[in-house]
Write a protein that holds these residues in place. Structure first.
Motif, short mmCIF file in Angstrom:
data_model
loop_
_atom_site.label_atom_id
_atom_site.label_comp_id
_atom_site.label_asym_id
_atom_site.label_seq_id
_atom_site.Cartn_x
_atom_site.Cartn_y
_atom_site.Cartn_z
N ASP A 1 0.83 -1.14 -0.15
CA ASP A 1 0.09 0.01 -0.40
C ASP A 1 1.41 0.95 -0.26
O ASP A 1 0.65 2.64 0.89
N GLU A 2 2.51 1.35 -0.80
CA GLU A 2 2.63 2.08 -0.83
C GLU A 2 2.52 3.73 -1.66
O GLU A 2 1.37 3.05 -2.58
N ASP A 3 2.35 4.54 -1.69
CA ASP A 3 1.36 6.10 -2.29
C ASP A 3 2.24 5.40 -3.77
O ASP A 3 3.47 4.69 -4.60
N ARG A 4 0.84 5.22 -4.35
CA ARG A 4 0.79 4.69 -6.03
C ARG A 4 1.95 5.65 -6.66
O ARG A 4 2.70 5.71 -7.71
N ASP A 5 2.17 6.90 -6.95
CA ASP A 5 3.55 8.06 -8.02
C ASP A 5 4.52 7.51 -7.42
O ASP A 5 5.43 7.27 -7.74
N ALA A 6 4.80 7.39 -6.49
CA ALA A 6 5.89 6.43 -5.11
C ALA A 6 6.39 5.41 -6.11
O ALA A 6 7.34 4.97 -6.53
#
Length: 195
Positions: free
Chosen positions: A166-171
């Motif tokens: 669930d990491e930030d999608r942009d990252a």
């Protein structure tokens, strides 16, 4: 009286795949049978198998399309331009957040379903080997095909791990791009250049 669409046509295939995807997402891949999918669509199990030879192919229904994208990207390309063609394709896939990049909106459910099913994991490995064979035949270089497919699979698996965490999608997209950059540097210049 209007004629209905043929049972074996592309509309039926799309309906089967869409219904199966929903059932797999709701119940889990291993808990759903082909007979249940067929019943939900209103066709026979034979019709399902006509379109999808294996149950796993119901879930991985876009694998042939994905392989075709890579094949078409390098078909007829001079040997010294193959990496440029592959890099252009993989960069475009990231920009589009295409399913094959692992960055699509619904990719978390896709990755979770595969993570929960040994049968799907096994089929994915087979499909990766098949993709490598198609690419090797198209470019006439088995070693380059093997190195590219293994490298791309590594980037893809890292992306899946980040999505599932669930990491930030942009990252995640940034990390994916960095992985691709390292892959193509390695393929062009050797391992030492990418460390």
């Amino acid at each position: 009286m209007p004629r209905s669409a043929p049972r074996g046509g592309p509309e039926t295939r799309a309906r089967i795949a869409e219904t199966a995807s929903g059932m797999f997402a709701e119940r889990g891949f291993d808990a759903v049978t082909v007979a249940q999918v067929a019943s939900a669509v209103g066709v026979s199990s034979v019709t399902v198998f006509k379109h999808f030879p294996r149950k796993e192919d119901l879930f991985l229904d876009r694998s042939a399309e994905a392989v075709a994208q890579f094949r078409d990207a390098v078909d007829g390309v001079p040997r010294d331009r193959v990496l440029d063609a592959l890099e252009a394709l993989t960069t475009r896939l990231v920009d589009e957040r295409a399913p094959i990049s692992g960055l699509a909106v619904r990719s978390e459910a896709f990755f979770r379903t595969i993570a929960d099913s040994p049968a799907l994991q096994s089929r994915v490995r087979e499909l990766v080997a098949e993709a490598q064979g198609v690419l090797a035949e198209t470019i006439g270089d088995g070693l380059l095909a093997a190195l590219f497919v293994a490298g791309y699979a590594t980037v893809f698996v890292d992306t899946a791990r980040r999505v599932l965490a669930d990491e930030d999608r942009d990252a995640v997209a940034t990390a994916h791009r960095a992985g691709l950059d390292r892959l193509f540097r390695t393929l062009r210049d050797g391992v030492a250049s990418a460390t």
